[in-house]
Design a protein around this motif. Structure first.
Motif, PDB file in Angstrom:
ATOM      1  N   SER A 143     -29.251  -7.276  13.001  1.00 17.39           N
ATOM      2  CA  SER A 143     -29.845  -8.606  12.786  1.00 17.39           C
ATOM      3  C   SER A 143     -30.525  -9.166  14.029  1.00 17.39           C
ATOM      4  CB  SER A 143     -28.784  -9.604  12.294  1.00 17.39           C
ATOM      5  OG  SER A 143     -28.257  -9.208  11.051  1.00 17.39           O
ATOM      6  N   GLY A 144     -31.236  -8.325  14.753  1.00 16.85           N
ATOM      7  CA  GLY A 144     -31.942  -8.779  15.935  1.00 16.85           C
ATOM      8  C   GLY A 144     -33.371  -9.210  15.659  1.00 16.85           C
ATOM      9  N   CYS A 171     -30.360  -2.359  11.877  1.00 17.16           N
ATOM     10  CA  CYS A 171     -30.093  -2.807  10.513  1.00 17.16           C
ATOM     11  C   CYS A 171     -30.357  -4.298  10.400  1.00 17.16           C
ATOM     12  CB  CYS A 171     -28.647  -2.487  10.123  1.00 17.16           C
ATOM     13  SG  CYS A 171     -28.224  -2.998   8.433  1.00 17.16           S
ATOM     14  N   ILE A 172     -30.894  -4.689   9.259  1.00 15.95           N
ATOM     15  CA  ILE A 172     -31.178  -6.090   8.976  1.00 15.95           C
ATOM     16  C   ILE A 172     -30.982  -6.325   7.488  1.00 15.95           C
ATOM     17  CG2 ILE A 172     -33.649  -5.762   8.524  1.00 15.95           C
ATOM     18  CD1 ILE A 172     -32.313  -8.682  10.583  1.00 15.95           C
ATOM     19  N   TRP A 214     -31.562 -16.435   6.339  1.00 16.22           N
ATOM     20  CA  TRP A 214     -31.673 -16.477   7.806  1.00 16.22           C
ATOM     21  C   TRP A 214     -32.000 -15.109   8.437  1.00 16.22           C
ATOM     22  CZ3 TRP A 214     -26.720 -18.319   5.905  1.00 16.22           C
ATOM     23  CH2 TRP A 214     -26.775 -19.659   5.514  1.00 16.22           C
ATOM     24  N   GLU A 215     -32.366 -14.141   7.622  1.00 12.47           N
ATOM     25  CA  GLU A 215     -32.695 -12.821   8.158  1.00 12.47           C
ATOM     26  C   GLU A 215     -34.198 -12.554   8.218  1.00 12.47           C
ATOM     27  OE1 GLU A 215     -30.328 -11.426   9.811  1.00 12.47           O
ATOM     28  OE2 GLU A 215     -29.544  -9.783   8.580  1.00 12.47           O
ATOM     29  N   ASP A 268     -29.231 -10.153  -0.901  1.00 10.19           N
ATOM     30  CA  ASP A 268     -28.004 -10.937  -0.827  1.00 10.19           C
ATOM     31  C   ASP A 268     -27.370 -10.881   0.560  1.00 10.19           C
ATOM     32  OD1 ASP A 268     -27.519  -8.202  -1.225  1.00 10.19           O
ATOM     33  OD2 ASP A 268     -25.505  -8.568  -2.011  1.00 10.19           O
ATOM     34  N   VAL A 269     -27.921 -10.066   1.439  1.00  4.48           N
ATOM     35  CA  VAL A 269     -27.308  -9.824   2.750  1.00  4.48           C
ATOM     36  C   VAL A 269     -27.844 -10.838   3.757  1.00  4.48           C
ATOM     37  CG1 VAL A 269     -26.945  -8.150   4.600  1.00  4.48           C
ATOM     38  CG2 VAL A 269     -27.033  -7.381   2.213  1.00  4.48           C
ATOM     39  N   SER A 270     -26.983 -11.765   4.163  1.00  3.84           N
ATOM     40  CA  SER A 270     -27.387 -12.877   5.023  1.00  3.84           C
ATOM     41  C   SER A 270     -27.019 -12.607   6.479  1.00  3.84           C
ATOM     42  CB  SER A 270     -26.718 -14.174   4.552  1.00  3.84           C
ATOM     43  OG  SER A 270     -25.300 -14.033   4.579  1.00  3.84           O
ATOM     44  N   HIS A 271     -27.468 -13.507   7.331  1.00  2.00           N
ATOM     45  CA  HIS A 271     -27.234 -13.437   8.776  1.00  2.00           C
ATOM     46  C   HIS A 271     -25.851 -14.019   9.051  1.00  2.00           C
ATOM     47  CE1 HIS A 271     -29.148 -13.136  12.824  1.00  2.00           C
ATOM     48  NE2 HIS A 271     -28.332 -14.129  13.147  1.00  2.00           N
TER      49      HIS A 271
END
Length: 254
Positions: free
Chosen positions: A141-142, A188-189, A194-195, A224-227
């Motif tokens: 998540s960078g 990976c992100i 917020w991603e 569905d994958v959030s920060h």
């Protein structure tokens, strides 16, 4: 689980800095926390507990560090040239003070590096500028473009701490290209809340890697994958065996 806190006064930063050590044997892992955080943050939020079995089995020894983000990336009211110089001093602190400290604890084994959110930025900057010091990278998540934090401002220190900039101009014959390709690099992100800035940046970085012939695993998880920590726990558990070489990186990503 063995836990130790070590502190020394950094001449490069002119302040006391802490390193937390979890475990006493195994592959060293330099783990950068989230934005503005200190060495204890990864423990406090449960990340160390999430990988406790790897530590207790002696597979990894984790080193977590303080940041100076509040004086650099997050200091939006500060003088830009001072902020960027502060980040460069932090990079020099990591490679010239923290990495040698890790080597005194773990011998000749090159460390891995990893990070979450802004910590992923630090891990990527450190690895990509000094691949000779590390055996692998996990960045979750960078955002790898300095303009997200500095707008149109640019100077030499900032350029050297913005992977999308310094890699884009790297000669394809640069010796680091072969060095990168001898390591394990995973980005990976998610594509949820917020991603978005990170997803855009990771796509750009992947394009640059492809243009330079650098091989790395760029993974994109679902909408569905959030920060958030919930997903970083899942991601660290999924990717750590690949980072350690316990599993082979899938051929399509190698």
């Amino acid at each position: 689980m063995v836990k130790e806190t070590v502190m020394w006064h950094s001449d490069r930063l002119d302040k006391d800095m802490h390193v937390n050590v979890y475990g006493c044997k195994g592959v060293p892992l330099l783990f950068f926390p989230t934005q503005d955080s200190m060495a204890g943050s990864l423990y406090d939020f449960g990340m160390i507990g999430c990988i406790k079995d790897y530590i207790e089995k002696g597979k990894i020894c984790v080193f977590t560090v303080d940041t100076v983000d509040k004086e650099s990336w997050s200091c939006t009211e500060g003088i830009n040239s001072w902020r960027t110089a502060r980040q460069e001093s932090y990079f020099q602190y990591i490679v010239n003070e923290v990495v040698p400290f890790i080597r005194t604890r773990c011998g000749k084994v090159l460390p891995l590096t990893a990070g979450l959110s802004m910590g992923a930025d630090h891990a990527a900057i450190t690895f990509l500028r000094r691949p000779d010091l590390f055996q692998g990278l996990l960045a979750l998540s960078g955002v790898y473009d300095c303009s997200y934090f500095y707008g149109n401002y640019m100077d030499g220190d900032l350029y050297n701490n913005s992977p999308e900039h310094f890699l884009a101009n790297m000669n394809t014959n640069h010796p680091y290209i072969n060095l990168y390709n001898s390591k394990r690099e995973i980005f990976c992100i998610g594509q949820g809340a917020w991603e978005e800035p990170g997803a855009t940046s990771q796509h750009n970085l992947q394009r640059i890697f492809d243009e330079k012939g650098i091989h790395a695993w760029f993974d994109y998880w679902g909408n569905d994958v959030s920060h958030d920590w919930f997903w970083w726990f899942k991601q660290i558990r999924y990717f750590l065996p690949f980072l350690l070489g316990e599993k082979n990186i899938p051929e399509e990503h190698s």
